[in-house]
Scaffold this motif. Sequence first.
Motif, PDB file in Angstrom:
ATOM      1  N   ILE A 142      24.233  39.384  54.973  1.00  0.00           N
ATOM      2  CA  ILE A 142      25.000  40.531  54.507  1.00  0.00           C
ATOM      3  C   ILE A 142      26.260  40.018  53.803  1.00  0.00           C
ATOM      4  CG2 ILE A 142      26.443  40.968  56.572  1.00  0.00           C
ATOM      5  CD1 ILE A 142      25.010  43.889  56.190  1.00  0.00           C
ATOM      6  N   TYR A 143      26.668  40.703  52.732  1.00  0.00           N
ATOM      7  CA  TYR A 143      27.832  40.242  51.967  1.00  0.00           C
ATOM      8  C   TYR A 143      29.068  41.025  52.394  1.00  0.00           C
ATOM      9  CZ  TYR A 143      23.966  38.637  49.070  1.00  0.00           C
ATOM     10  OH  TYR A 143      22.803  38.065  48.634  1.00  0.00           O
ATOM     11  N   THR A 144      30.065  40.338  52.889  1.00  0.00           N
ATOM     12  CA  THR A 144      31.299  41.019  53.292  1.00  0.00           C
ATOM     13  C   THR A 144      32.450  40.545  52.402  1.00  0.00           C
ATOM     14  OG1 THR A 144      31.716  39.337  54.975  1.00  0.00           O
ATOM     15  CG2 THR A 144      30.611  41.316  55.706  1.00  0.00           C
ATOM     16  N   LEU A 145      33.377  41.456  52.128  1.00  0.00           N
ATOM     17  CA  LEU A 145      34.486  41.148  51.224  1.00  0.00           C
ATOM     18  C   LEU A 145      35.810  41.150  51.980  1.00  0.00           C
ATOM     19  CD1 LEU A 145      33.638  43.469  48.165  1.00  0.00           C
ATOM     20  CD2 LEU A 145      32.597  41.305  48.821  1.00  0.00           C
ATOM     21  N   ASN A 146      36.675  40.168  51.651  1.00  0.00           N
ATOM     22  CA  ASN A 146      38.017  40.204  52.241  1.00  0.00           C
ATOM     23  C   ASN A 146      38.866  41.242  51.484  1.00  0.00           C
ATOM     24  OD1 ASN A 146      38.982  39.047  49.877  1.00  0.00           O
ATOM     25  ND2 ASN A 146      39.021  36.979  50.712  1.00  0.00           N
ATOM     26  N   ARG A 147      40.136  41.386  51.850  1.00  0.00           N
ATOM     27  CA  ARG A 147      40.954  42.469  51.299  1.00  0.00           C
ATOM     28  C   ARG A 147      41.108  42.362  49.779  1.00  0.00           C
ATOM     29  NH1 ARG A 147      46.183  42.192  53.213  1.00  0.00           N
ATOM     30  NH2 ARG A 147      46.696  44.273  52.478  1.00  0.00           N
ATOM     31  N   VAL A 148      41.356  41.141  49.312  1.00  0.00           N
ATOM     32  CA  VAL A 148      41.548  40.961  47.862  1.00  0.00           C
ATOM     33  C   VAL A 148      40.235  41.221  47.123  1.00  0.00           C
ATOM     34  CG1 VAL A 148      42.138  39.295  46.042  1.00  0.00           C
ATOM     35  CG2 VAL A 148      43.490  39.365  48.152  1.00  0.00           C
ATOM     36  N   ALA A 149      39.161  40.633  47.625  1.00  0.00           N
ATOM     37  CA  ALA A 149      37.855  40.818  46.971  1.00  0.00           C
ATOM     38  C   ALA A 149      37.474  42.294  46.961  1.00  0.00           C
ATOM     39  CB  ALA A 149      36.794  39.997  47.698  1.00  0.00           C
ATOM     40  N   SER A 150      37.773  42.954  48.058  1.00  0.00           N
ATOM     41  CA  SER A 150      37.448  44.371  48.172  1.00  0.00           C
ATOM     42  C   SER A 150      38.196  45.185  47.101  1.00  0.00           C
ATOM     43  CB  SER A 150      37.841  44.840  49.573  1.00  0.00           C
ATOM     44  OG  SER A 150      37.669  46.196  49.691  1.00  0.00           O
ATOM     45  N   LYS A 164      43.582  41.473  37.340  1.00  0.00           N
ATOM     46  CA  LYS A 164      44.457  40.438  37.924  1.00  0.00           C
ATOM     47  C   LYS A 164      45.891  40.956  38.077  1.00  0.00           C
ATOM     48  CE  LYS A 164      46.201  35.865  36.865  1.00  0.00           C
ATOM     49  NZ  LYS A 164      46.193  34.788  35.886  1.00  0.00           N
ATOM     50  N   LYS A 165      46.361  41.634  37.036  1.00  0.00           N
ATOM     51  CA  LYS A 165      47.738  42.180  37.088  1.00  0.00           C
ATOM     52  C   LYS A 165      47.882  43.155  38.258  1.00  0.00           C
ATOM     53  CE  LYS A 165      49.295  42.039  32.339  1.00  0.00           C
ATOM     54  NZ  LYS A 165      49.194  42.794  31.095  1.00  0.00           N
ATOM     55  N   GLN A 166      46.884  43.993  38.424  1.00  0.00           N
ATOM     56  CA  GLN A 166      46.926  44.989  39.505  1.00  0.00           C
ATOM     57  C   GLN A 166      46.938  44.296  40.869  1.00  0.00           C
ATOM     58  OE1 GLN A 166      47.301  48.367  38.922  1.00  0.00           O
ATOM     59  NE2 GLN A 166      47.708  48.332  41.133  1.00  0.00           N
ATOM     60  N   ILE A 167      46.129  43.232  40.990  1.00  0.00           N
ATOM     61  CA  ILE A 167      46.070  42.502  42.277  1.00  0.00           C
ATOM     62  C   ILE A 167      47.441  41.896  42.583  1.00  0.00           C
ATOM     63  CG2 ILE A 167      45.045  40.463  43.444  1.00  0.00           C
ATOM     64  CD1 ILE A 167      43.124  42.802  43.281  1.00  0.00           C
ATOM     65  N   LEU A 168      48.081  41.376  41.545  1.00  0.00           N
ATOM     66  CA  LEU A 168      49.414  40.779  41.749  1.00  0.00           C
ATOM     67  C   LEU A 168      50.425  41.829  42.215  1.00  0.00           C
ATOM     68  CD1 LEU A 168      49.496  38.296  38.752  1.00  0.00           C
ATOM     69  CD2 LEU A 168      49.796  37.676  41.160  1.00  0.00           C
ATOM     70  N   SER A 190      44.057  33.897  40.366  1.00  0.00           N
ATOM     71  CA  SER A 190      43.058  33.407  39.399  1.00  0.00           C
ATOM     72  C   SER A 190      41.962  32.642  40.107  1.00  0.00           C
ATOM     73  CB  SER A 190      43.717  32.479  38.377  1.00  0.00           C
ATOM     74  OG  SER A 190      44.624  33.206  37.616  1.00  0.00           O
ATOM     75  N   LYS A 191      42.373  31.803  41.038  1.00  0.00           N
ATOM     76  CA  LYS A 191      41.401  30.973  41.760  1.00  0.00           C
ATOM     77  C   LYS A 191      40.458  31.847  42.602  1.00  0.00           C
ATOM     78  CE  LYS A 191      41.757  27.338  44.992  1.00  0.00           C
ATOM     79  NZ  LYS A 191      42.684  26.580  45.833  1.00  0.00           N
ATOM     80  N   ASP A 246      50.965  40.275  48.012  1.00  0.00           N
ATOM     81  CA  ASP A 246      52.071  39.334  47.936  1.00  0.00           C
ATOM     82  C   ASP A 246      51.484  37.934  47.702  1.00  0.00           C
ATOM     83  OD1 ASP A 246      54.468  38.093  48.124  1.00  0.00           O
ATOM     84  OD2 ASP A 246      54.519  38.097  50.310  1.00  0.00           O
ATOM     85  N   THR A 247      51.242  37.618  46.441  1.00  0.00           N
ATOM     86  CA  THR A 247      50.589  36.348  46.120  1.00  0.00           C
ATOM     87  C   THR A 247      51.040  35.856  44.740  1.00  0.00           C
ATOM     88  OG1 THR A 247      48.440  35.267  45.936  1.00  0.00           O
ATOM     89  CG2 THR A 247      48.525  37.540  45.198  1.00  0.00           C
TER      90      THR A 247
END
Lengths: 93, 348
Positions: free
Chosen positions: A37-45, A61-65, A76-77, A69-70
């Motif tokens: 089963i594929y599970t996503l962490n908070r960022v991936a989600s 990417k801008k929205q994720i930033l 990018s990585k 707090d990263t």
Amino acid sequence: MRETMVLRKNKNMVTRVIDDETILLPIYKTSDEINSIYTLNRVASRVWKLINGKRTLGEIKKQILKDFDTIPEEVSKEMAKFLKDLKEIKAVV
Amino acid sequence: MKTQPYNNFWQQIHDTARKKGTLLRVMLELTYNCNFKCKHCYVPQSYRKKKGELKTEEVFSILDQLKQIGCFYLGFTGGEPFVRKDIMDILRYAKRCGFEIIIYTNGSLIDEKMADELALLRPNKVDITIPAMSKDAFEKISGVSGSRDKVFNSIEFLHKRKVNLGFKSCVLKENETEIKEIQDFAASLGAPHRLDDLLSPRLDGSEEPYKYRGEMIKSREQDRPSVLDCRLSERDESPELITDNLFKCGVGVSQAAITPFGELKMCLMIDYPKYNILEGCLRNCWQRLKELTSDIKPDEKYQCNKCELEPYCKWCPAKAWLYNKTFTFCEPEGRGKAEQVRQLSNNI
């Protein structure tokens, strides 16, 4: 990761949030996928939620930033790794 | 993204659902109709004639509500689910909602076209009842001529397409000497096999199914260890004995069943109370069922926590309910069967 690229979700990939965890479920599984089963962490989600066939990867990417707090290099990585995974399981086209 | 082994994920969400009281797993009876006429079946004949089973759109509406409240595992059962003309539409819809599904079937109505689609949809399991290996015993049990060939053809269609299979059998007078052969067949396909040596009274309380029950002791002497192993290993699927909760299976905590008429109930075997989902809403029905179940506690009639037969017994509140409409009573049929299993176990 080309920041101008726009990705679309595969319609045959279903998203569920079970027990506060986002999971991806292919409607049509391969025999290799049946026991995993594929599970996503908070960022991936969050990235997965933002993929809509319109936003560019740069915009995501801008929205994720904004949302987390990263630092840009980390995002990018992490995004590059996640997008590679998504392509491997044909979750995006 | 993390690729997790399915079983780890299952354990994790199962534990959390139990703590939070999330309805995680539902058995959905799609119909009471069946193309077989097994005399030992727990569904009374009169249930098959009842009108008003769920229409396709109503099933979809219930699936939508199940998704909303966090349900993840669906077991489609009957009767025989494949007698419904819309069965493949329902399975497709369930997969589109993101459910993991198991289909419980006699297998006889699955043709090559359906097998093709099942191979794409990949249910977690297609669980097929194998009454017997020999044509004679099989068809005596099913009551339908030609049924054995149909079922074994379907199994071949599915196995060829690598659909996950599981099998189960009831120990009956007609098949009691064939259990090992069924087990060997299942093993030859790499599929698990479950064994029910107790049977259940019918939902209307009739104990007629007991008349058809066979004995594991009648299996060939050299086959008994394997037959017994299968019977005892089923207990491993249950969590440890929880003394303040009678429903070890998770009924009323994270699990329930839905009738072909859209009613939420505790489990397939406990037909009361039933809350009409179409009249109310699933969330409210589940809340009521949870409250009711949590009020059912072990009382002075409950003996399992001090019973030496417990390791051999398949007692559950449903057995007591079907016996005398209580949830704690030690019903004699199950106790007698547990004694036999202990004896058989000691003799091997």
